[in-house]
Design an enzyme around this catalytic site. Structure first.
Site, PDB file in Angstrom:
ATOM      1  CD  GLU A 402      -2.108   0.815   3.177  1.00 47.43           C
ATOM      2  OE1 GLU A 402      -2.486  -0.340   3.479  1.00 47.43           O
ATOM      3  OE2 GLU A 402      -2.204   1.756   3.967  1.00 47.43           O
ATOM      4  CG  HIS A 487      -3.771  -5.795   8.548  1.00 45.16           C
ATOM      5  ND1 HIS A 487      -3.282  -5.748   7.252  1.00 45.16           N
ATOM      6  CD2 HIS A 487      -4.335  -4.593   8.777  1.00 45.16           C
ATOM      7  CE1 HIS A 487      -3.537  -4.558   6.730  1.00 45.16           C
ATOM      8  NE2 HIS A 487      -4.158  -3.827   7.626  1.00 45.16           N
ATOM      9  CG  ASN A 525      -5.413  -3.219   3.122  1.00 49.91           C
ATOM     10  OD1 ASN A 525      -5.035  -3.589   2.012  1.00 49.91           O
ATOM     11  ND2 ASN A 525      -4.867  -2.232   3.761  1.00 49.91           N
TER      12      ASN A 525
HETATM   13  P1  FAE Z   1     -12.223  -5.225  15.866  1.00 50.73           P
HETATM   14  O1  FAE Z   1     -12.641  -4.270  14.808  1.00 50.73           O
HETATM   15  O2  FAE Z   1     -10.843  -5.108  16.414  1.00 50.73           O
HETATM   16  O3  FAE Z   1     -13.294  -5.088  17.060  1.00 50.73           O
HETATM   17  C1  FAE Z   1     -13.143  -5.766  18.279  1.00 50.73           C
HETATM   18  C2  FAE Z   1     -13.786  -4.919  19.375  1.00 50.73           C
HETATM   19  O4  FAE Z   1     -13.912  -5.723  20.556  1.00 50.73           O
HETATM   20  C3  FAE Z   1     -12.970  -3.697  19.772  1.00 50.73           C
HETATM   21  O5  FAE Z   1     -13.796  -2.549  19.728  1.00 50.73           O
HETATM   22  C4  FAE Z   1     -12.501  -4.007  21.206  1.00 50.73           C
HETATM   23  O6  FAE Z   1     -12.372  -2.867  22.010  1.00 50.73           O
HETATM   24  C5  FAE Z   1     -13.585  -4.939  21.695  1.00 50.73           C
HETATM   25  N1  FAE Z   1     -13.146  -5.862  22.760  1.00 50.73           N
HETATM   26  C6  FAE Z   1     -11.987  -6.570  22.820  1.00 50.73           C
HETATM   27  N2  FAE Z   1     -11.944  -7.330  23.928  1.00 50.73           N
HETATM   28  C7  FAE Z   1     -13.131  -7.116  24.588  1.00 50.73           C
HETATM   29  C8  FAE Z   1     -13.692  -7.605  25.812  1.00 50.73           C
HETATM   30  N3  FAE Z   1     -13.024  -8.514  26.559  1.00 50.73           N
HETATM   31  N4  FAE Z   1     -14.891  -7.140  26.195  1.00 50.73           N
HETATM   32  C9  FAE Z   1     -15.563  -6.227  25.450  1.00 50.73           C
HETATM   33  N5  FAE Z   1     -15.072  -5.724  24.270  1.00 50.73           N
HETATM   34  C10 FAE Z   1     -13.878  -6.175  23.854  1.00 50.73           C
HETATM   35  O7  FAE Z   1     -12.398  -6.730  15.388  1.00 50.73           O
HETATM   36  N6  FAE Z   1      -8.034  -3.073   7.689  1.00 50.73           N
HETATM   37  C11 FAE Z   1      -8.421  -2.851   6.416  1.00 50.73           C
HETATM   38  O8  FAE Z   1      -9.085  -3.705   5.813  1.00 50.73           O
HETATM   39  N7  FAE Z   1      -8.092  -1.685   5.772  1.00 50.73           N
HETATM   40  C12 FAE Z   1      -7.338  -0.715   6.373  1.00 50.73           C
HETATM   41  O9  FAE Z   1      -7.073   0.337   5.770  1.00 50.73           O
HETATM   42  C13 FAE Z   1      -6.902  -0.943   7.714  1.00 50.73           C
HETATM   43  N8  FAE Z   1      -6.110  -0.045   8.350  1.00 50.73           N
HETATM   44  C14 FAE Z   1      -5.804  -0.233   9.676  1.00 50.73           C
HETATM   45  C15 FAE Z   1      -5.089   0.750  10.366  1.00 50.73           C
HETATM   46  C16 FAE Z   1      -4.847   0.616  11.725  1.00 50.73           C
HETATM   47  C17 FAE Z   1      -4.068   1.666  12.452  1.00 50.73           C
HETATM   48  C18 FAE Z   1      -5.346  -0.525  12.422  1.00 50.73           C
HETATM   49  C19 FAE Z   1      -5.123  -0.677  13.904  1.00 50.73           C
HETATM   50  C20 FAE Z   1      -6.042  -1.510  11.744  1.00 50.73           C
HETATM   51  C21 FAE Z   1      -6.269  -1.379  10.379  1.00 50.73           C
HETATM   52  N9  FAE Z   1      -6.991  -2.342   9.674  1.00 50.73           N
HETATM   53  C22 FAE Z   1      -7.320  -2.138   8.360  1.00 50.73           C
HETATM   54  C23 FAE Z   1      -7.410  -3.597  10.325  1.00 50.73           C
HETATM   55  C24 FAE Z   1      -8.912  -3.638  10.679  1.00 50.73           C
HETATM   56  O10 FAE Z   1      -9.295  -2.476  11.363  1.00 50.73           O
HETATM   57  C25 FAE Z   1      -9.169  -4.898  11.517  1.00 50.73           C
HETATM   58  O11 FAE Z   1      -8.811  -6.019  10.740  1.00 50.73           O
HETATM   59  C26 FAE Z   1     -10.623  -5.016  11.946  1.00 50.73           C
HETATM   60  O12 FAE Z   1     -11.025  -3.923  12.724  1.00 50.73           O
HETATM   61  C27 FAE Z   1     -10.857  -6.310  12.716  1.00 50.73           C
HETATM   62  O13 FAE Z   1     -12.250  -6.490  12.865  1.00 50.73           O
HETATM   63  P2  FAE Z   1     -12.833  -7.417  13.994  1.00 50.73           P
HETATM   64  O14 FAE Z   1     -14.304  -7.420  13.873  1.00 50.73           O
HETATM   65  O15 FAE Z   1     -12.118  -8.714  13.961  1.00 50.73           O
END
Ligand code: FAE
Length: 546
Positions: A402, A487, A525
Site C-alpha cells: 500500500e 492486521h 487489508n
Molecule cells: P475489531 O474491529 O478489532 O473489534 C473488536 C472490538 O472488541 C474492539 O472494539 C474491542 O475494544 C472490543 N473488545 C476486545 N476485547 C473485549 C472484551 N473482553 N470485552 C468487550 N469488548 C472487547 O475486530 N483493515 C483494512 O481492511 N483496511 C485498512 O485500511 C486498515 N487499516 C488499519 C489501520 C490501523 C491503524 C489498524 C489498527 C487496523 C487497520 N486495519 C485495516 C485492520 C482492521 O481495522 C481490523 O482487521 C478489523 O477492525 C478487525 O475487525 P474485527 O471485527 O475482527
C-alpha cells in the site's frame, strides 16, 4: 489503471440525512439542536446492562464481526446487547473534537498508556513519542514479546482508527485465504453485501490525478511503473465527496489534516455510520460501552453466564456484573476473542473447547518501510490520510504494498509503504498461569519472509530510481518496520476451533464471528473479508439456530 476489487460498489448505506429523519427519538436533543458531531455518529443508544440481566443474544465487541452479527440478528427479530470495552466516542472534548489529530496525540489517542507508542517511533532520527494522561483512548498498542498489535478500542472497533482501505481479495487468491469456504457464494453474495453495507467506493480518478493531497500516491505510481510493477487503485470507505469539499475548504477538514490513527472527526464511514447506524434503526440493539467481558461459562438453567467489568476512563473497574445470555457471539477481534477463549478453556470455564483454540495466528504479513526520494520527487506537504492505491506484486513476489501517507504537514521527500506479504509463520496464544495472562509466542525474526518479499519490490525501485531506504522512521537506524501489525488474524480458525460457520466446538450457542476466524493472512487489508465472512456465517446461524 486496474483494480483489485472484484465487486460493483453500491454504497447504499444509510445516508446521514435519512438516518436523522429516522432516529430523531434516539438522537433527540442533538439532532434538534443541529449538532453535527452527534448527527454523524448515530450509534445504538447506550443502555448499560444491569447486573443480573438476561438477554437472548450477547455480542462481545463492536467491530466488524460484532456489528454484522448485531444488525442481522436484530433484523431477524432477536434483541441484541453489545458489550464494548472501549468508549462510545460520541462526545467532543474541550477542543470541540471527538478525536485527536495524528500529529498531536493526546489523552484520547491511546488505550491506557502513559506514553504514546506511535507506529513510527522517530522522525528525522528524533524520537517522537511523548507522555500522555492514562485514558481509555481509541488506539491500543498491545505489546506481546515479539510484536506490538495495534487495535481500535470503542464502539466501532477497528473502523475508528483504520485507513479505510476496503479491499476484496482477488478471486484466484481466495482459496489460500479461507480454504473451507465456497468462493462462488462469497463473490456472488457476501462480498457484494459487505461492500454495500460498508459504503465502499472508489476515488474519482480525474480528481485524484490533479489533487495536491495525492501527489504522494502519484509519485508512488510513477516509481512502481518505472520498475515494471502493477499499480492498482483500491476502494475506501472514506466519503470522497466530503474529501473534495475538504480540498476546496468548504467543510471542516479531517483526512486533509491527517486524521486517521487516533480517529477521524469527519468523512470516514466508520461502522458507527453504517452497520451500527442501521442496527440502531431496528430498535433492538443496545450497547454497553466501557464494559469488558472477563468470563463466559455455562449457566445452571441453560445459556451462559457472562461476567463483565465496568470501567471508568482511567481503566479502573467501577462495577462487576453477571448477566445471562442464551447465545454469545465472540467479536472482540482476533486478539480479544482468542485471549478470552484461551483463558476460559485453561481455567475450566469452557472446558470442552477443542485443542485448536489459540492456534493459527498471523500478522497478515505486515511490514513497513520508507524510501528517500530525490528533491525532484517531492511527495507533498499536504497528504490525504486515506490511502487509495498500491503495488500488486502477488503474481511475482508475493506482496501487496500500500502506498501509504506520511501526513506530517511538511515536505518529507519520503515514500512510505505498508506491505502485506505471504508470511507462512503462525503463532499460538497460551495461558500463562504464573503471570495470570495470555501470551503470544510470535518472534520478531519471523518477519523475515515479509521483509524478503517487500525487498523484491523496493530494492528494484531503489536501484531504478537511484534512491535509498529511509533509516529515520523506526528508531535505531532500522529500515524495516517489523515490530508491529495492524492486521491480527486467527486464533480461533474457521473449520478448526469452530465448525465451518463459526460455531465453537464443545459448547452449543457460542460463536466466533470476527478476524479470529481467518487463518493468519488475508493477502490484502482484511476488514472487507472479515465483514463478508460474518455476513455469510450469520445468515446460516440465524436460519439454522434461531
Ligand atoms: P475489531 O474491529 O478489532 O473489534 C473488536 C472490538 O472488541 C474492539 O472494539 C474491542 O475494544 C472490543 N473488545 C476486545 N476485547 C473485549 C472484551 N473482553 N470485552 C468487550 N469488548 C472487547 O475486530 N483493515 C483494512 O481492511 N483496511 C485498512 O485500511 C486498515 N487499516 C488499519 C489501520 C490501523 C491503524 C489498524 C489498527 C487496523 C487497520 N486495519 C485495516 C485492520 C482492521 O481495522 C481490523 O482487521 C478489523 O477492525 C478487525 O475487525 P474485527 O471485527 O475482527
Amino acid at each position: 489503471m486496474t483494480s483489485t476489487a472484484q465487486h460493483s460498489p453500491d454504497p447504499k448505506d444509510v445516508s446521514r440525512r435519512r438516518f436523522i429523519a429516522a432516529t430523531g427519538s434516539i438522537l433527540g436533543v442533538s439532532v434538534l439542536g443541529g449538532h453535527a458531531v452527534a448527527a454523524e455518529r448515530p450509534i445504538p443508544a447506550p443502555r448499560l446492562l444491569a447486573d443480573g440481566a438476561a438477554v437472548p443474544a450477547l455480542v462481545i465487541g463492536s467491530g466488524y464481526g460484532g456489528s454484522v452479527a448485531a444488525l442481522r440478528l436484530a433484523q431477524a427479530g432477536v434483541d441484541v446487547h453489545m458489550v464494548e470495552m472501549g468508549m462510545a466516542w460520541d462526545t467532543p472534548g474541550s477542543d470541540g473534537k471527538i478525536f485527536a489529530n495524528t500529529t498531536a496525540p493526546d489523552y484520547r489517542s491511546f488505550w491506557l498508556r502513559t506514553r504514546t507508542k506511535q507506529p513510527l517511533s522517530s522522525f528525522l532520527g528524533f524520537p517522537i513519542d511523548k507522555d500522555v494522561p492514562r485514558f481509555t483512548g481509541v488506539l491500543d498498542a498491545e505489546e506481546f514479546a515479539g510484536i506490538t498489535v495495534y487495535q481500535g478500542r470503542g464502539v466501532g472497533g477497528g473502523s475508528l482508527v483504520n485507513g479505510g482501505m476496503a479491499v476484496t481479495p482477488r478471486r484466484e487468491n481466495f482459496g489460500a485465504v479461507l480454504p473451507t469456504v465456497n468462493a462462488d457464494e462469497m463473490y456472488a453474495t457476501y462480498y457484494p453485501r459487505a461492500n454495500t453495507g460498508l459504503g465502499v467506493a472508489h476515488v474519482d480518478p480525474a480528481w485524484w490525478e490533479s489533487a495536491a493531497c495525492y501527489q504522494y500516491a502519484r509519485v508512488g505510481r510513477k516509481h512502481a511503473q518505472r520498475s515494471g510493477f502493477p499499480f492498482v487503485f483500491v476502494p475506501n470507505v472514506y466519503d470522497w465527496e466530503y474529501m473534495k469539499q475538504e480540498a476546496t475548504g468548504n467543510v471542516p477538514k479531517s483526512a486533509l489534516v491527517g486524521e486517521v490513527l487516533y480517529g477521524n472527526n469527519h468523512g470516514k464511514k466508520t461502522l458507527q455510520k453504517t452497520y451500527l447506524a442501521r442496527a440502531a434503526q431496528t430498535g433492538r440493539v443496545t450497547v454497553s460501552p466501557l464494559h469488558r467481558v472477563t468470563s463466559v461459562a455455562p449457566a445452571a438453567g441453560g445459556g451462559y453466564t457472562v461476567a463483565i467489568e465496568q470501567l471508568d476512563t482511567t481503566g479502573a473497574v467501577t462495577a462487576t456484573k453477571a448477566v445471562t445470555a442464551d447465545r454469545v457471539f465472540f467479536a472482540a477481534g482476533s486478539v480479544g476473542t482468542t485471549k478470552l477463549l484461551v483463558k476460559l478453556k485453561a481455567k475450566g470455564q469452557l472446558p470442552l473447547l477443542n485443542g485448536e483454540i489459540g492456534k493459527g495466528w498471523g500478522d497478515n504479513g505486515n511490514v513497513m518501510c520508507g524510501r528517500a526520494n530525490h528533491m525532484w520527487d517531492a511527495t507533498g506537504k499536504l497528504q490525504a490520510s486515506m490511502p487509495t492505491a498500491g503495488i500488486d506484486n502477488w503474481a511475482a513476489g508475493g506482496a501487496f504494498a500500500e502506498v501509504a501517507p506520511l501526513p506530517t504537514g511538511i515536505e518529507t521527500y519520503a515514500s512510505f509503504y505498508l506491505s502485506i506479504t505471504r508470511n507462512p509463520n503462525r503463532a499460538a496464544f497460551t495461558w500463562n498461569a504464573a503471570a495470570g495472562r495470555v501470551d503470544l509466542n510470535w518472534q520478531t525474526a519471523w518477519k523475515q519472509p515479509s521483509i524478503d518479499a517487500a525487498k523484491t519490490i523496493f530494492d528494484k525501485i531503489n536501484a531504478k530510481e537511484g534512491t535509498i531506504y529511509r533509516t529515520d522512521l523506526f528508531g535505531g537506524s532500522k529500515i524495516w518496520g517489523d515490530h508491529l501489525t495492524y492486521h491480527p488474524l486467527g486464533g480461533a480458525v474457521l473449520g478448526k476451533a469452530t465448525d465451518n460457520y463459526g460455531r465453537l466446538h464443545g459448547h452449543a450457542g457460542l460463536y466466533v464471528i470476527d478476524g479470529a476466524l481467518i487463518p493468519g493472512n488475508a493477502g490484502v487489508n482484511p476488514f472487507v473479508t472479515i465483514t463478508a465472512l460474518a455476513e455469510r456465517n450469520i445468515e446460516r446461524i440465524i436460519a439454522a439456530d434461531f
